[in-house]
Design a protein around this motif. Structure first.
Motif, PDB file in Angstrom:
ATOM      1  N   UNK A  12      12.896   8.970  28.543  1.00  0.00           N
ATOM      2  CA  UNK A  12      13.265   7.555  28.550  1.00  0.00           C
ATOM      3  C   UNK A  12      13.161   6.906  27.178  1.00  0.00           C
ATOM      4  N   UNK A  13      12.331   7.464  26.285  1.00  0.00           N
ATOM      5  CA  UNK A  13      12.141   6.866  24.967  1.00  0.00           C
ATOM      6  C   UNK A  13      13.080   7.513  23.945  1.00  0.00           C
ATOM      7  N   UNK A  14      13.966   6.685  23.403  1.00  0.00           N
ATOM      8  CA  UNK A  14      14.932   7.164  22.411  1.00  0.00           C
ATOM      9  C   UNK A  14      15.404   5.960  21.614  1.00  0.00           C
ATOM     10  N   UNK A  15      16.546   6.066  20.956  1.00  0.00           N
ATOM     11  CA  UNK A  15      17.013   4.973  20.102  1.00  0.00           C
ATOM     12  C   UNK A  15      17.457   3.750  20.897  1.00  0.00           C
ATOM     13  N   UNK A  16      17.754   3.925  22.172  1.00  0.00           N
ATOM     14  CA  UNK A  16      18.209   2.808  23.008  1.00  0.00           C
ATOM     15  C   UNK A  16      17.410   2.810  24.316  1.00  0.00           C
ATOM     16  N   UNK A  17      16.090   2.783  24.204  1.00  0.00           N
ATOM     17  CA  UNK A  17      15.197   2.859  25.356  1.00  0.00           C
ATOM     18  C   UNK A  17      15.436   1.690  26.310  1.00  0.00           C
ATOM     19  N   UNK A  18      15.665   1.960  27.578  1.00  0.00           N
ATOM     20  CA  UNK A  18      15.846   0.863  28.535  1.00  0.00           C
ATOM     21  C   UNK A  18      14.525   0.143  28.790  1.00  0.00           C
ATOM     22  N   UNK A  19      14.619  -1.113  29.176  1.00  0.00           N
ATOM     23  CA  UNK A  19      13.442  -1.908  29.511  1.00  0.00           C
ATOM     24  C   UNK A  19      12.735  -1.279  30.711  1.00  0.00           C
ATOM     25  N   UNK A  20      11.406  -1.120  30.614  1.00  0.00           N
ATOM     26  CA  UNK A  20      10.660  -0.510  31.704  1.00  0.00           C
ATOM     27  C   UNK A  20       9.254  -1.093  31.789  1.00  0.00           C
ATOM     28  N   UNK A  21       8.561  -0.748  32.856  1.00  0.00           N
ATOM     29  CA  UNK A  21       7.251  -1.329  33.151  1.00  0.00           C
ATOM     30  C   UNK A  21       6.140  -0.451  32.579  1.00  0.00           C
ATOM     31  N   UNK A  22       5.171  -1.087  31.952  1.00  0.00           N
ATOM     32  CA  UNK A  22       4.031  -0.383  31.364  1.00  0.00           C
ATOM     33  C   UNK A  22       2.791  -1.253  31.524  1.00  0.00           C
ATOM     34  N   UNK A  23       1.697  -0.829  30.893  1.00  0.00           N
ATOM     35  CA  UNK A  23       0.487  -1.636  30.837  1.00  0.00           C
ATOM     36  C   UNK A  23      -0.302  -1.238  29.606  1.00  0.00           C
ATOM     37  N   UNK A  24      -1.185  -2.140  29.167  1.00  0.00           N
ATOM     38  CA  UNK A  24      -2.157  -1.850  28.117  1.00  0.00           C
ATOM     39  C   UNK A  24      -3.530  -2.260  28.617  1.00  0.00           C
TER      40      UNK A  24
END
Length: 203
Positions: free
Chosen positions: A34-46
């Motif tokens: 999923x992570x590349x030059x045009x990564x789509x918006x996605x859900x994460x956390x910190x």
């Protein structure tokens, strides 16, 4: 059909939740791609972990990680699986990456969002931020964490804000938005989370 050893040991892809601009789930994608030059918006956390002396655990991302290798950042980051409550995802990832458990886990920045790029790879996330306490010794997984150390929060925060402490883009933006004393901060309203995260938070 006979099941081969390859079939039996096949690894299930780790999926991330894709989002639209309103934070609603619109699908899933394999985290590995999923992570590349045009990564789509996605859900994460910190997550920011503290000890009883007011120190925050800061980590340096392993040098072989695809995104932001070798960068110093907050205690732990990750992605909830589809349907996984955010708090469960934080606890799971803290255990996997840092070999410890978290207590007093609280949501503090429900609306945090950022986009960052390094060497052609983009992070593009709605990324709610949590604080908590580490319960027990930390034993980082070297596949994820190159280094980990406790630093006084006030000094760390001051260095991040004045630019003298090099950290990830998301950590810098989060520290700027976190209260001066995150340990004593009030828990944020889960209703302010992206809709996809609110759905995942229902038990």
């Amino acid at each position: 059909m006979t099941t081969t050893d390859t079939d039996a040991t096949a690894v299930t892809p780790e999926l991330v939740v894709l989002l639209d601009e309103d934070g609603r789930a619109v699908g899933t994608a394999d985290k590995a791609g999923v992570h590349h030059a045009d990564t789509p918006l996605h859900l994460a956390f910190s997550c920011y972990l503290f000890d009883g002396e007011g120190n925050v655990l800061v980590t340096r991302r392993a040098l072989h990680k695809r995104t932001f290798p070798g960068v110093w950042t907050n205690s732990c980051c990750g992605h909830p699986a589809p349907g996984e409550p955010l708090e469960d995802a934080v606890r799971r990832r803290v255990g996997q990456e840092l070999g410890t458990t978290v207590t007093d886990l609280r949501l503090v920045l429900p609306r945090f969002r950022y986009r960052a790029e390094q060497e052609g790879v983009v992070e593009n996330e709605m990324c709610p931020v949590f604080v908590g306490s580490a319960d027990g010794a930390v034993a980082p997984d070297p596949d994820e964490v190159g280094e980990a150390r406790w630093e006084p929060w006030e000094a760390f925060r001051a260095g991040v804000l004045d630019g003298s402490r090099a950290v990830s883009v998301w950590c810098r933006e989060q520290v700027a938005q976190l209260p001066a004393d995150p340990v004593s901060a009030a828990t944020a309203d889960v209703g302010d989370l992206p809709p996809a995260a609110r759905v995942a938070g229902r038990r």
